[in-house]
Design a protein around this motif. Structure first.
Motif, PDB file in Angstrom:
ATOM      1  N   LYS A 298       0.776  -1.215   0.128  1.00  0.00           N
ATOM      2  CA  LYS A 298      -0.037  -0.075  -0.021  1.00  0.00           C
ATOM      3  C   LYS A 298       0.816   1.064  -0.047  1.00  0.00           C
ATOM      4  CE  LYS A 298      -3.910  -0.010   2.637  1.00  0.00           C
ATOM      5  NZ  LYS A 298      -4.711  -0.103   3.621  1.00  0.00           N
ATOM      6  N   VAL A 299       0.474   2.118  -0.747  1.00  0.00           N
ATOM      7  CA  VAL A 299       1.146   3.457  -1.064  1.00  0.00           C
ATOM      8  C   VAL A 299       0.717   4.562  -0.102  1.00  0.00           C
ATOM      9  CG1 VAL A 299       1.717   5.569  -2.591  1.00  0.00           C
ATOM     10  CG2 VAL A 299       2.055   2.992  -3.391  1.00  0.00           C
ATOM     11  N   VAL A 300       1.457   5.190   0.755  1.00  0.00           N
ATOM     12  CA  VAL A 300       1.068   6.326   1.797  1.00  0.00           C
ATOM     13  C   VAL A 300       1.318   7.691   0.907  1.00  0.00           C
ATOM     14  CG1 VAL A 300       1.362   7.351   3.931  1.00  0.00           C
ATOM     15  CG2 VAL A 300       1.158   4.789   3.791  1.00  0.00           C
ATOM     16  N   PRO A 301       0.312   8.375   0.785  1.00  0.00           N
ATOM     17  CA  PRO A 301       0.570   9.540   0.017  1.00  0.00           C
ATOM     18  C   PRO A 301       1.726  10.551   0.729  1.00  0.00           C
ATOM     19  CG  PRO A 301      -1.705   9.158   0.145  1.00  0.00           C
ATOM     20  CD  PRO A 301      -0.930   8.064   1.033  1.00  0.00           C
ATOM     21  N   THR A 302       2.759  11.217  -0.139  1.00  0.00           N
ATOM     22  CA  THR A 302       3.468  12.081   0.718  1.00  0.00           C
ATOM     23  C   THR A 302       3.375  13.533  -0.056  1.00  0.00           C
ATOM     24  OG1 THR A 302       5.349  11.881  -0.834  1.00  0.00           O
ATOM     25  CG2 THR A 302       4.995  10.018   1.240  1.00  0.00           C
ATOM     26  N   LEU A 303       3.808  14.431   0.764  1.00  0.00           N
ATOM     27  CA  LEU A 303       4.341  15.837   0.113  1.00  0.00           C
ATOM     28  C   LEU A 303       5.432  15.881  -0.551  1.00  0.00           C
ATOM     29  CD1 LEU A 303       2.629  18.320   3.015  1.00  0.00           C
ATOM     30  CD2 LEU A 303       1.556  17.389   0.545  1.00  0.00           C
ATOM     31  N   ARG A 304       6.448  15.367  -0.049  1.00  0.00           N
ATOM     32  CA  ARG A 304       7.717  15.214  -0.504  1.00  0.00           C
ATOM     33  C   ARG A 304       7.869  14.723  -1.812  1.00  0.00           C
ATOM     34  NH1 ARG A 304      11.762  15.443  -3.084  1.00  0.00           N
ATOM     35  NH2 ARG A 304      13.777  15.283  -2.659  1.00  0.00           N
ATOM     36  N   GLY A 305       7.347  13.600  -2.111  1.00  0.00           N
ATOM     37  CA  GLY A 305       7.052  12.994  -3.565  1.00  0.00           C
ATOM     38  C   GLY A 305       8.633  12.317  -3.675  1.00  0.00           C
ATOM     39  N   VAL A 306       9.034  12.375  -4.910  1.00  0.00           N
ATOM     40  CA  VAL A 306      10.036  11.430  -5.549  1.00  0.00           C
ATOM     41  C   VAL A 306      11.164  12.374  -5.939  1.00  0.00           C
ATOM     42  CG1 VAL A 306       8.772   9.580  -5.611  1.00  0.00           C
ATOM     43  CG2 VAL A 306       9.205  11.110  -7.776  1.00  0.00           C
ATOM     44  N   GLY A 307      12.344  11.762  -6.154  1.00  0.00           N
ATOM     45  CA  GLY A 307      13.494  12.326  -6.793  1.00  0.00           C
ATOM     46  C   GLY A 307      14.358  13.327  -5.936  1.00  0.00           C
ATOM     47  N   LEU A 308      15.550  13.528  -6.270  1.00  0.00           N
ATOM     48  CA  LEU A 308      16.280  14.445  -5.642  1.00  0.00           C
ATOM     49  C   LEU A 308      16.088  15.916  -5.958  1.00  0.00           C
ATOM     50  CD1 LEU A 308      19.814  12.333  -5.940  1.00  0.00           C
ATOM     51  CD2 LEU A 308      17.951  12.451  -4.230  1.00  0.00           C
ATOM     52  N   THR A 309      16.274  16.812  -4.921  1.00  0.00           N
ATOM     53  CA  THR A 309      16.131  18.237  -5.066  1.00  0.00           C
ATOM     54  C   THR A 309      17.632  18.777  -5.477  1.00  0.00           C
ATOM     55  OG1 THR A 309      14.264  18.499  -4.039  1.00  0.00           O
ATOM     56  CG2 THR A 309      15.423  20.511  -4.183  1.00  0.00           C
ATOM     57  N   ASP A 310      17.953  19.488  -6.305  1.00  0.00           N
ATOM     58  CA  ASP A 310      19.288  20.071  -6.496  1.00  0.00           C
ATOM     59  C   ASP A 310      19.441  21.265  -5.118  1.00  0.00           C
ATOM     60  OD1 ASP A 310      21.603  21.532  -6.960  1.00  0.00           O
ATOM     61  OD2 ASP A 310      21.339  20.968  -9.204  1.00  0.00           O
ATOM     62  N   ALA A 311      20.423  21.270  -4.313  1.00  0.00           N
ATOM     63  CA  ALA A 311      20.538  22.435  -3.296  1.00  0.00           C
ATOM     64  C   ALA A 311      20.667  23.653  -4.045  1.00  0.00           C
ATOM     65  CB  ALA A 311      21.898  21.907  -2.707  1.00  0.00           C
ATOM     66  N   ARG A 312      21.066  23.799  -5.270  1.00  0.00           N
ATOM     67  CA  ARG A 312      21.087  25.364  -5.968  1.00  0.00           C
ATOM     68  C   ARG A 312      19.670  25.655  -6.375  1.00  0.00           C
ATOM     69  NH1 ARG A 312      25.356  21.748  -6.781  1.00  0.00           N
ATOM     70  NH2 ARG A 312      27.344  22.553  -6.585  1.00  0.00           N
ATOM     71  N   GLN A 313      18.796  24.577  -6.323  1.00  0.00           N
ATOM     72  CA  GLN A 313      17.130  25.170  -6.847  1.00  0.00           C
ATOM     73  C   GLN A 313      16.746  25.623  -5.447  1.00  0.00           C
ATOM     74  OE1 GLN A 313      15.577  21.889  -8.723  1.00  0.00           O
ATOM     75  NE2 GLN A 313      16.593  22.188 -10.575  1.00  0.00           N
ATOM     76  N   LYS A 314      15.566  26.141  -5.701  1.00  0.00           N
ATOM     77  CA  LYS A 314      14.687  26.784  -4.680  1.00  0.00           C
ATOM     78  C   LYS A 314      14.251  25.457  -4.036  1.00  0.00           C
ATOM     79  CE  LYS A 314      13.643  31.236  -6.635  1.00  0.00           C
ATOM     80  NZ  LYS A 314      12.425  32.035  -7.028  1.00  0.00           N
ATOM     81  N   ILE A 315      14.493  25.091  -2.666  1.00  0.00           N
ATOM     82  CA  ILE A 315      13.754  24.125  -1.815  1.00  0.00           C
ATOM     83  C   ILE A 315      12.681  24.535  -1.034  1.00  0.00           C
ATOM     84  CG2 ILE A 315      14.388  22.244  -0.234  1.00  0.00           C
ATOM     85  CD1 ILE A 315      17.418  22.879  -0.821  1.00  0.00           C
ATOM     86  N   GLN A 316      11.608  23.671  -1.650  1.00  0.00           N
ATOM     87  CA  GLN A 316      10.332  24.109  -1.051  1.00  0.00           C
ATOM     88  C   GLN A 316      10.034  23.391   0.216  1.00  0.00           C
ATOM     89  OE1 GLN A 316       8.405  26.523  -2.354  1.00  0.00           O
ATOM     90  NE2 GLN A 316       9.574  26.613  -4.450  1.00  0.00           N
ATOM     91  N   LEU A 317      10.202  23.884   1.360  1.00  0.00           N
ATOM     92  CA  LEU A 317      10.258  23.155   2.862  1.00  0.00           C
ATOM     93  C   LEU A 317       9.003  22.761   3.077  1.00  0.00           C
ATOM     94  CD1 LEU A 317      12.487  25.266   4.795  1.00  0.00           C
ATOM     95  CD2 LEU A 317      13.225  23.352   3.668  1.00  0.00           C
ATOM     96  N   ASP A 318       7.854  23.284   2.562  1.00  0.00           N
ATOM     97  CA  ASP A 318       6.624  23.053   2.896  1.00  0.00           C
ATOM     98  C   ASP A 318       6.131  21.696   2.350  1.00  0.00           C
ATOM     99  OD1 ASP A 318       5.637  23.431   0.042  1.00  0.00           O
ATOM    100  OD2 ASP A 318       6.358  25.447   0.667  1.00  0.00           O
TER     101      ASP A 318
END
Length: 448
Positions: free
Chosen positions: A308-328
Motif C-alpha cells: 500500500k502506498v501512503v501519499p507524501t508531500l515530498r514526492g520522489v526524486g532528488l532536489t538540487d541544493a542550488r534550486q529553490k527547496i520548498q520546505l512546505d
C-alpha cells in the motif's frame, strides 16, 4: 482573429516558461492536472493528464469537472518537468461537441513508429452515441503535433481509455462505464479486433472506473479506482490473462483523508523503481473538481502483492541544493511547532509557505543533492515581524550546522543570505529549525 492567435501563442509560451522545476507533490503547480497516465518513451517520462479548469458563463458546468484540452509534460529525472503545451483541444476534433468541456482521462502509447493518444469526450451526434465515446489522435512524436481521427472508435461507449500492449504484440483497449471493459485492438490501433467483454470478478457495489493494466513477471495487474465507502480508493486485481478473469487482491491507496472524491492513476517502472502517478486536490482544497498530479514510489512484496502506498508531500526524486527547496513539501514536520499555509489564498498557484510558531518548530526535507563542488552561501526567502534566527543542519537534529541565519525585523518577504559554516558533499537530509520564540515564515531555501 489576430488577437485570438496572439493570445493562443502567449498562453502556450506561458505554459512553457511557467514550468517550475519540481521534485515535490504536486509536480505541476501552474495549472490544474488530473488523471495522469505516465509512459516512458526513449528513456524519458511523459505524463498525459486531463486539464481541469474553472467553470465560467458559457464555459462548462458550474460545480462539476470542466476540461477543454490536454497538455503533455515530460521529465528525465521525475524532478524537472517541462510543459510541452496543448496537444489536443475540443474545438479542433471533428466529432467532438465543441462546448462539451468533457475531455476526461486520456492515455497514450507507442506502436510502429507512431504515438496514439486516446481520449474520451462527448460527441456531436448524441442521438446515435449517447454518453461518452473514445477517440484517437496520432503523432510522430510523443509531444505531437497530434492529428485527431475523424471519428471515434466504433463499438466503444465509455470513459477512461487505457491501452496495454502484451509481449506477443497484441494490443488491448480498456475503458469504464459502470463496469470495466476490455477488447483487443487491431494492428492499426484505431479499431477493435474483438467484441468488448466485461472484466469479471470485480466488486459489484460502488463505482468502478479508471482501469490501468500492466504486466509484471507473468502476472497481469488490473488497477482501478473504486468507491467502497464515500470516495475513491485505488484497488487492484490480478490474472494470468489480459482479459481475465481477475481476482481482487487489495488496496493500493486508501481514500483521501481530506475528502477528495476522485483518484485516478497509472503505474510504471523507471530506472529500476516503480512509481504511482495519481492526483489530489492540493491546490484547490475547497473544490475537489480541480485536481493536481502527484507521484510516490511503489513497491512489490516477494509474492507480487502491491504494498500500500501512503501519499507524501515530498514526492520522489532528488532536489538540487542550488534550486529553490520548498520546505512546505516536507518529509516530516514538528507537531504543533510548524505548519503549512498558502502564500496567497487568492492565488493558490503561488504555492505554500512553512510557518514556524516558535523555537519548537522544525521541518525535515529528504533528498537534497549538494554535489561535490563546495557551496558557500544559503539564501532564504523569509519573513519575521519581530526578527528571528533560523538554523540549518544536515542529517538530523544532531547533525552538523550548515548555517545560522539572522532574519531582520519586517512585515514583508525578504531574501536573506548567510555564509555556510561547513559543507558536506553528496545527498543529505535537510533540517531547518527556528531558534527564537517569535513566529517566522519561510517560502524557500537555496544554496550557492
Amino acid at each position: 482573429m489576430l488577437r485570438h492567435k496572439l493570445s493562443c501563442i502567449l498562453t502556450g509560451l506561458a505554459g512553457l516558461l511557467g514550468s517550475a522545476a519540481r521534485a515535490q507533490n504536486p509536480i505541476i503547480t501552474n495549472q490544474f492536472t488530473a488523471d495522469p497516465t505516465a509512459r516512458v518513451f526513449n528513456g524519458r517520462v511523459y505524463v498525459y493528464p486531463s486539464h481541469d479548469i474553472r467553470a465560467a458563463p458559457g464555459r462548462g458546468r458550474a460545480g462539476w469537472f470542466v476540461m477543454e484540452d490536454y497538455h503533455v509534460f515530460s521529465s528525465a529525472n521525475l524532478t524537472d518537468w517541462t510543459d510541452h503545451g496543448v496537444i489536443v483541444t475540443q474545438n479542433k476534433v471533428p466529432w467532438v461537441k465543441p462546448d462539451s468541456y468533457s475531455m476526461w482521462a486520456p492515455d497514450c502509447t507507442y506502436r510502429n513508429g507512431k504515438y496514439y493518444f486516446y481520449f474520451p469526450t462527448t460527441p456531436k451526434d448524441t442521438t446515435s452515441s449517447k454518453g461518452f465515446t473514445i477517440g484517437v489522435a496520432v503523432a510522430d512524436k510523443p509531444t505531437g503535433p497530434f492529428v485527431p481521427q475523424p471519428l471515434p472508435i466504433k463499438g466503444v461507449r465509455g470513459i477512461d481509455p487505457n491501452v496495454f500492449i502484451d509481449q506477443d504484440g497484441q494490443a488491448y483497449l480498456y475503458w469504464s462505464q459502470g463496469n470495466i471493459y476490455g477488447a483487443k485492438l487491431k494492428e492499426n490501433m484505431l479499431e477493435l479486433a474483438s467484441e468488448p467483454v466485461t472484466l469479471g470478478e470485480l466488486p459489484t457495489q460502488g463505482l468502478k472506473e479508471g482501469p490501468y493494466v500492466f504486466k509484471r513477471n507473468a502476472t497481469y495487474y488490473l488497477t482501478y479506482p473504486h468507491v467502497a465507502n464515500k470516495t475513491e480508493r485505488l484497488e487492484y486485481a490480478t490474472s494470468t490473462s489480459p482479459l481475465g478473469p481477475f481476482k481482487v487482491q487489495g488496496v493500493i491507496m486508501d481514500e483521501s483523508p481530506t475528502g477528495c472524491w476522485t483518484n485516478h492513476h497509472s503505474i510504471l517502472p523507471f530506472k529500476n523503481q516503480w512509481y504511482l502517478f495519481y492526483h489530489h486536490n492540493d491546490l484547490s482544497p475547497a473544490f475537489d473538481k480541480n485536481r493536481s498530479v502527484r507521484i510516490d514510489s511503489l513497491f512489490f512484496e516477494p509474492d507480487g502483492a502491491i504494498r500500500k502506498v501512503v501519499p507524501t508531500l515530498r514526492g520522489v526524486g532528488l532536489t538540487d541544493a542550488r534550486q529553490k527547496i520548498q520546505l512546505d513539501r516536507y518529509s516530516q514536520l514538528s507537531p504543533g511547532g510548524a505548519s503549512v499555509a498558502f502564500l496567497d489564498t487568492a492565488n493558490k498557484f503561488q504555492g505554500w509557505k512553512t510557518v514556524f510558531n516558535g523555537s519548537q518548530g522544525w521541518v525535515r526535507y529528504n533528498g537534497v543533492a549538494f554535489g561535490t563542488k563546495p557551496l558557500r552561501t544559503v539564501t532564504m526567502r523569509v519573513t519575521a515581524a519581530a526578527g528571528a534566527t533560523v538554523q540549518i543542519r544536515v542529517d538530523g537534529a544532531s547533525g552538523p550546522v550548515l548555517a545560522q541565519v539572522t532574519v531582520p525585523k519586517g512585515s514583508r518577504w525578504q531574501e536573506v543570505k548567510a555564509p555556510l559554516s561547513t559543507f558536506k558533499p553528496g545527498t543529505h537530509t535537510l533540517v531547518v529549525s527556528a531558534k527564537t520564540t517569535m513566529p517566522v515564515e519561510i517560502d524557500w531555501v537555496k544554496f550557492d
